[in-house]
Design a protein around this motif. Structure first.
Motif, PDB file in Angstrom:
ATOM      1  N   ALA A   8       0.420  -1.176   0.299  1.00 39.16           N
ATOM      2  CA  ALA A   8       0.288   0.063  -0.164  1.00 39.16           C
ATOM      3  C   ALA A   8       0.717   1.370  -0.159  1.00 39.16           C
ATOM      4  O   ALA A   8       0.324   2.141  -0.697  1.00 39.16           O
ATOM      5  N   LEU A  68      -3.274   0.949   5.773  1.00 38.58           N
ATOM      6  CA  LEU A  68      -3.851   0.963   4.398  1.00 38.58           C
ATOM      7  C   LEU A  68      -4.767   1.892   4.804  1.00 38.58           C
ATOM      8  O   LEU A  68      -5.121   2.399   3.940  1.00 38.58           O
ATOM      9  N   ARG A  72      -5.173   5.067   1.649  1.00 41.06           N
ATOM     10  CA  ARG A  72      -6.178   5.497   1.237  1.00 41.06           C
ATOM     11  C   ARG A  72      -6.374   7.303   1.526  1.00 41.06           C
ATOM     12  O   ARG A  72      -6.769   7.657   0.528  1.00 41.06           O
ATOM     13  N   CYS A 108     -15.497   5.975   3.336  1.00 36.83           N
ATOM     14  CA  CYS A 108     -15.158   3.881   3.654  1.00 36.83           C
ATOM     15  C   CYS A 108     -15.622   3.275   4.187  1.00 36.83           C
ATOM     16  O   CYS A 108     -16.476   2.542   4.061  1.00 36.83           O
ATOM     17  N   ASP A 119     -16.760  -2.198  -2.899  1.00 32.73           N
ATOM     18  CA  ASP A 119     -14.854  -1.855  -3.088  1.00 32.73           C
ATOM     19  C   ASP A 119     -14.382  -1.999  -2.033  1.00 32.73           C
ATOM     20  O   ASP A 119     -13.807  -1.296  -1.582  1.00 32.73           O
ATOM     21  N   PRO A 120     -13.891  -2.925  -2.079  1.00 33.46           N
ATOM     22  CA  PRO A 120     -12.716  -3.752  -1.349  1.00 33.46           C
ATOM     23  C   PRO A 120     -11.310  -2.852  -1.943  1.00 33.46           C
ATOM     24  O   PRO A 120     -10.476  -2.870  -0.591  1.00 33.46           O
ATOM     25  N   THR A 121     -11.360  -1.825  -3.364  1.00 32.04           N
ATOM     26  CA  THR A 121      -9.978  -1.332  -3.511  1.00 32.04           C
ATOM     27  C   THR A 121     -10.533   0.728  -2.324  1.00 32.04           C
ATOM     28  O   THR A 121      -9.429   0.913  -2.923  1.00 32.04           O
ATOM     29  N   ALA A 123     -11.800   2.221  -4.385  1.00 34.10           N
ATOM     30  CA  ALA A 123     -11.888   3.188  -5.242  1.00 34.10           C
ATOM     31  C   ALA A 123     -12.722   4.792  -5.426  1.00 34.10           C
ATOM     32  O   ALA A 123     -12.610   5.874  -6.194  1.00 34.10           O
TER      33      ALA A 123
END
Length: 226
Positions: A8, A68, A72, A108, A119-121, A123
């Motif tokens: 990450a 993480l 993000r 999130c 939406d696990p990433t 985005a």
């Protein structure tokens, strides 16, 4: 939870390099009225503050810093800063990056647990939240020091002043604010980009989704008949 934090963090580093390269090599940008060093400084400031605040927040909220979430937050702040990196002062960029970084954990949570979107990433949070806030921020934070004649507007003068560039609500000393004109322009641009994105996604994936639904119904009907 992130299993390999190094991936990450490495991704954020590559994103900084990639976005800086993309901004500075854009053939549609007239660099005669912009400063490349301002873009580089603003992107670095956004990445730093955007990652630091969600890291601190998760540390206090869960007693364990979440790399993480920091990645993000940093990525979302970078996306937001890209919209107006040539037009923001470093202080304005810090404020924007801080706001975006603090909103990332909340966004999130809303996407995952309230809207229940897959939406696990993250985005949607990184690019949706960061992009929308960045575009709107240009209508609030552009200080007028850059972008003289941008898109052919104010090539010889802007708001009655020579040498004034893209201006928003809070401008540098000696410049006049363009309020709410610039904000209205940014809002129209944001709406156009959103509609274009939804239209392209609908055309690309709509038929596939319809075909999948038809096949699923046929399969269910066949199983029921058996």
């Amino acid at each position: 939870p992130v299993h390999l934090p190094i991936l990450a963090v490495t991704g954020v580093g590559l994103l900084i390099i990639g976005l800086l390269s993309w901004c500075l090599s854009n053939p549609l940008v007239d660099w005669s009225t912009l400063r490349a060093e301002r873009v580089a400084v603003n992107l670095a400031l956004a990445a730093g503050i955007g990652g630091l605040l969600p890291l601190t927040y998760t540390w206090f909220a869960t007693s364990k810093p979440d790399p993480l979430m920091a990645a993000r937050g940093s990525s979302a702040a970078l996306v937001a800063a890209c919209a107006g990196a040539p037009f923001f002062s470093p202080l304005a960029t810090l404020c924007l990056g801080a706001i975006v970084g603090l909103l990332v954990p909340l966004a999130c949570y809303l996407v995952d647990h309230v809207l229940r979107w897959d939406d696990p990433t993250a985005a949607l949070t990184v690019h949706g939240l960061g992009g929308a806030l960045g575009l709107i921020a240009v209508g609030l934070l552009a200080d007028g020091k850059a972008g003289q004649g941008w898109n052919g507007v104010g090539a010889t003068g802007y708001l009655g002043l020579d040498g004034q560039g893209v201006s928003a609500l809070w401008v540098a000393e000696g410049f006049l604010p363009d309020w709410p004109g610039q904000l209205a322009a940014q809002a129209v641009g944001l709406a156009a980009i959103a509609l274009f994105g939804f239209a392209i996604a609908g055309l690309a994936f709509g038929p596939l989704a319809a075909a999948t639904a038809i096949l699923r119904r046929r399969s269910e009907a066949s199983e029921a008949a058996d």
